[in-house]
Design an enzyme around this catalytic site. Structure first.
Site, PDB file in Angstrom:
ATOM      1  N   ASP A 208      12.718  10.946   9.625  1.00  0.00           N
ATOM      2  CA  ASP A 208      12.342  12.048   8.742  1.00  0.00           C
ATOM      3  C   ASP A 208      12.702  13.360   9.429  1.00  0.00           C
ATOM      4  O   ASP A 208      13.259  13.356  10.544  1.00  0.00           O
ATOM      5  CB  ASP A 208      10.846  12.012   8.415  1.00  0.00           C
ATOM      6  CG  ASP A 208      10.530  12.606   7.039  1.00  0.00           C
ATOM      7  OD1 ASP A 208      11.118  13.662   6.703  1.00  0.00           O
ATOM      8  OD2 ASP A 208       9.712  12.030   6.314  1.00  0.00           O
ATOM      9  N   GLY A 232      16.313  13.642  11.421  1.00  0.00           N
ATOM     10  CA  GLY A 232      17.618  13.894  10.829  1.00  0.00           C
ATOM     11  C   GLY A 232      17.537  14.211   9.358  1.00  0.00           C
ATOM     12  O   GLY A 232      16.451  14.415   8.798  1.00  0.00           O
ATOM     13  N   ASP A 233      18.700  14.223   8.725  1.00  0.00           N
ATOM     14  CA  ASP A 233      18.867  14.586   7.324  1.00  0.00           C
ATOM     15  C   ASP A 233      19.387  13.375   6.568  1.00  0.00           C
ATOM     16  O   ASP A 233      20.518  12.937   6.792  1.00  0.00           O
ATOM     17  CB  ASP A 233      19.846  15.758   7.225  1.00  0.00           C
ATOM     18  CG  ASP A 233      20.155  16.168   5.797  1.00  0.00           C
ATOM     19  OD1 ASP A 233      19.567  15.584   4.861  1.00  0.00           O
ATOM     20  OD2 ASP A 233      20.990  17.069   5.614  1.00  0.00           O
ATOM     21  N   PHE A 234      18.565  12.808   5.672  1.00  0.00           N
ATOM     22  CA  PHE A 234      19.002  11.582   5.010  1.00  0.00           C
ATOM     23  C   PHE A 234      20.136  11.798   4.016  1.00  0.00           C
ATOM     24  O   PHE A 234      20.724  10.842   3.520  1.00  0.00           O
ATOM     25  CB  PHE A 234      17.851  10.810   4.374  1.00  0.00           C
ATOM     26  CG  PHE A 234      16.919  11.576   3.460  1.00  0.00           C
ATOM     27  CD1 PHE A 234      17.365  12.550   2.592  1.00  0.00           C
ATOM     28  CD2 PHE A 234      15.559  11.274   3.458  1.00  0.00           C
ATOM     29  CE1 PHE A 234      16.499  13.217   1.738  1.00  0.00           C
ATOM     30  CE2 PHE A 234      14.686  11.933   2.617  1.00  0.00           C
ATOM     31  CZ  PHE A 234      15.155  12.911   1.752  1.00  0.00           C
ATOM     32  N   HIS A 252      12.228   9.780  -6.269  1.00  0.00           N
ATOM     33  CA  HIS A 252      11.641  10.518  -7.394  1.00  0.00           C
ATOM     34  C   HIS A 252      11.585  12.024  -7.135  1.00  0.00           C
ATOM     35  O   HIS A 252      11.319  12.800  -8.054  1.00  0.00           O
ATOM     36  CB  HIS A 252      10.267   9.957  -7.758  1.00  0.00           C
ATOM     37  CG  HIS A 252       9.156  10.336  -6.834  1.00  0.00           C
ATOM     38  ND1 HIS A 252       7.823  10.213  -7.188  1.00  0.00           N
ATOM     39  CD2 HIS A 252       9.138  10.831  -5.565  1.00  0.00           C
ATOM     40  CE1 HIS A 252       7.057  10.617  -6.187  1.00  0.00           C
ATOM     41  NE2 HIS A 252       7.834  10.991  -5.195  1.00  0.00           N
TER      42      HIS A 252
END
Length: 342
Positions: A208, A232-234, A252
């Site tokens: 996350d 990190g950046d998903f 969502h």
């Protein structure tokens, strides 16, 4: 009963339904009042009369009684024949510092930033644009990044709301005996902790943003050596080497384009034989009530995103090179959608 009387009775009932729905904001306000005054904490040792509750909370007894009487009509608290109020199972979840407490979640969802945003639903429906940025000057997640207090309300609230479903997911899905679970966007690690505690042969990776994952709950003796945290950046990439990837209440939050980007990141990291679990509320067909239908409106005003039905989720998976293999229902509003790489 003649036809005219029957028609008038039906009309009155329908009108009462509409009025009750129109007054729904007062249910939220009453619940927030009970949370702000910590009424449930004061009732932990037994029932109290409103006058005593008022003394302990700094409120006016008659006014507090009216709020609690209303909440009792909805199953939150119970008034006895002597006029004292008791905890009910629902009210007990409003206590602070107890397992399963929903106090932080109620604080989050009744916060002014959400109430104001919901008030912009009409304009959102007219324009297709989420109302959050119009009221708060920035998109939702950008706003949280810039406001430490708002982010703390969000992180604590989401952890509280997630906890009951976390336990159910860890229990009902047949996790493998061994392997590595990668919880993508896993917040403070509540779900991953439940999975690892119930399945001692598994290891885990919590992935996350650094500001969120840094406040994780995994550092307990029973899980020593079985987990690691990666920030990190998903949208860019997720950790490789996982046997099972989990997206719990992530998709969502994003429109179809961004949700597809997240799924493609997971697909790129998955090795042959890896599986992906998408855990969200699936909107059922028909007119029956479902919590996901209300949450869907919140997603519309906050993010321009949505709770999806099975067909919509299948389409997203397909775009990312994934295929649904099964749906595992849970006793909560969320379902577990299992997918594999095509």
């Amino acid at each position: 009963m003649d036809t005219a009387t029957a028609t008038a009775t039906t009309t009155a009932a329908d009108a009462a339904l509409l009025v009750d729905m129109a007054l729904g904001h007062l249910a939220s306000a009453a619940l927030r009042t009970a949370v702000d005054l910590r009424v449930a904490d004061h009732l932990a040792d037994g029932p109290l009369h409103p006058d005593e509750l008022a003394r302990r909370t700094g409120a006016r007894g008659t006014h507090l009684c009216r709020v609690l009487r209303f909440l009792a009509s909805r199953g939150v608290f119970r008034e006895d024949d002597a006029g004292a109020f008791h905890l009910t199972p629902a009210a007990a979840l409003l206590r602070t510092g107890v397992p399963g407490s929903q106090h932080p979640g109620i604080v989050m969802i009744t916060d002014d930033m959400y109430r104001r945003t919901s008030g912009g639903l009409t304009e959102t429906v007219r324009t297709g644009e989420p109302s959050f940025a119009r009221f708060h000057g920035a998109p939702y997640f950008a706003y949280l990044e810039s406001d430490d207090a708002a982010r703390e309300v969000f992180d604590a609230g989401m952890a509280a709301f997630s906890a009951p479903a976390d336990a159910l997911v860890a229990e009902v899905y047949d996790f493998p005996a061994t392997g590595t679970v990668v919880d993508v966007g896993g917040g403070r690690g509540g779900l991953l902790r439940e999975i690892l505690e119930r399945h001692p042969g598994l290891d885990g990776v919590l992935f996350d943003r650094e500001v969120t994952a840094g406040d994780h709950t995994l550092d307990v003796p029973s899980l020593a050596g079985r987990w690691r945290v990666e920030a990190g950046d998903f949208f860019a990439s997720v950790p490789t080497g996982g046997d099972l990837y989990v997206l719990k209440q992530i998709l969502h939050d994003w429109d179809d384009a961004d949700a597809s980007r997240i799924l493609r990141s997971c697909r790129s990291a998955m090795a042959p034989g890896s599986r992906l679990l998408v855990i969200d509320a699936l909107i059922p067909p028909g007119n029956d009530p479902h919590p996901g239908k209300a949450l869907d409106l919140a997603m519309m005003t906050l993010f321009d995103s949505a709770e999806r039905d099975t067909g919509e989720l299948d389409a997203l998976l397909s775009r990312a090179g994934l295929r649904r293999t099964r749906i595992v229902p849970t006793p909560s509003p969320t379902s577990i959608v299992e997918a594999v790489a095509v």
